[in-house]
Enzyme design. Structure first.
Site, short mmCIF file in Angstrom:
data_model
loop_
_atom_site.label_atom_id
_atom_site.label_comp_id
_atom_site.label_asym_id
_atom_site.label_seq_id
_atom_site.Cartn_x
_atom_site.Cartn_y
_atom_site.Cartn_z
N SER A 187 41.80 35.29 9.70
CA SER A 187 41.90 34.44 10.87
C SER A 187 40.55 33.77 11.16
O SER A 187 40.05 33.02 10.34
CB SER A 187 42.41 35.25 12.07
OG SER A 187 42.81 34.40 13.12
N HIS A 231 51.00 35.84 11.18
CA HIS A 231 49.54 35.77 11.23
C HIS A 231 48.98 37.19 11.21
O HIS A 231 48.65 37.76 12.25
CB HIS A 231 49.12 35.02 12.50
CG HIS A 231 47.68 34.63 12.52
ND1 HIS A 231 47.18 33.59 11.76
CD2 HIS A 231 46.61 35.12 13.21
CE1 HIS A 231 45.89 33.46 11.98
NE2 HIS A 231 45.52 34.38 12.85
N ASP A 287 53.40 32.27 9.78
CA ASP A 287 52.10 32.14 10.43
C ASP A 287 52.08 30.88 11.29
O ASP A 287 52.41 29.79 10.81
CB ASP A 287 50.99 32.07 9.38
CG ASP A 287 49.60 32.28 9.95
OD1 ASP A 287 49.38 31.95 11.13
OD2 ASP A 287 48.74 32.78 9.21
#
Length: 201
Positions: free
Chosen positions: A81, A173, A148
Site C-alpha cells: 500500500s 487491498h 482492490d
C-alpha cells in the site's frame, strides 16, 4: 501480515526487515478489525483528501536511508500500500540521484497493492518528481488484487517498469494468500534476483 499469508518456502528464501512508517496513522483503518494487529498504527506519509499535498514524505525517505545505512547493505525493497508507493518511488529516485545516495544501488522491488505518484488518484511529492521520468529496468514483482479499490492505480504502476512480473489474485487491498502456482512465480522471481545479487535477497 506477510508471515501469516506466505509459506515458509518463500519466507526462508528472504532475509526480511520490517519497518513501521514514522508517522502516527490518521483516521480509522481496516487493520483495527483484525485480531492479530493491535495498535498503535503508523503511516509513511500524510496527504490531504485529494492526495495532492504531502507531509512527512521527505522525513520518511531520510528514515529509510538511515535504517539502510545502519543495518544494510540491502538488495531490494518490498512494500504494501503506502509502503509500496514509497518503495517504488525510492527505486526511481535512487536511479536519478534524488534519494538513497548513501547506500548501494538497489537491485529489485516487490510491490503489493502499489500505486504510482502522479498517476490518476495521486499527486507527486516534490522530492519524487523525477522518480518515473524514465522507465525502470530493475526486476519488479507486482501483486494486484481483483477487488482492490486501488486496482487501477496498481495497473498504472506497471507502466513505470520494463518487463514487470505480475501476480493477479482474487482478493482486495491486502497481502494475498498465494496458491501453488503463484508461489512458484514468487520463487522464480527470488531465484532470478538471487543470481543478480549472488546471495539470498
Amino acid at each position: 501480515m506477510l508471515t501469516m499469508y506466505w509459506s515458509p518456502e518463500i519466507l526462508d528464501e528472504l532475509d526480511l526487515h520490517f519497518l513501521d512508517g514514522p508517522c502516527p496513522a490518521l483516521g480509522p483503518s481496516e487493520v483495527e478489525t483484525l485480531p492479530h494487529f493491535p495498535p498503535p498504527y503508523y503511516e509513511w506519509f500524510h496527504t490531504d483528501q485529494n492526495k495532492t499535498q504531502f507531509w512527512h514524505f521527505n522525513e520518511s525517505v531520510a528514515y529509510v536511508e538511515d535504517y539502510m545505512i545502519k543495518n544494510g547493505p540491502f538488495d531490494g525493497l518490498m512494500g504494501f500500500s503506502q509502503g509500496a508507493a514509497l518503495s517504488s518511488a525510492l527505486i526511481g529516485m535512487q536511479l536519478h540521484g534524488d534519494a538513497l545516495t548513501k547506500v548501494p544501488p538497489l537491485k529489485f522491488v516487490m510491490l503489493i497493492s502499489g500505486s504510482k505518484f502522479g498517476y490518476k488518484t495521486f499527486g507527486t511529492p516534490k522530492l519524487a518528481v523525477n522518480a518515473y521520468s524514465t522507465p525502470i529496468q530493475l526486476p519488479s514483482l507486482h501483486f494486484i488484487g481483483d477487488k482492490d479499490f486501488l486496482k487501477k492505480e496498481n495497473l498504472g504502476l506497471l507502466d513505470a517498469y520494463l518487463n514487470p512480473v505480475v501476480i493477479h489474485h482474487p482478493e482486495g487491498h491486502k497481502v494475498p494468500r498465494l496458491d501453488a502456482n503463484n508461489t512458484k512465480v514468487v520463487l522464480g522471481f527470488i531465484e532470478k534476483i538471487g543470481k543478480l545479487t549472488n546471495s539470498r535477497p
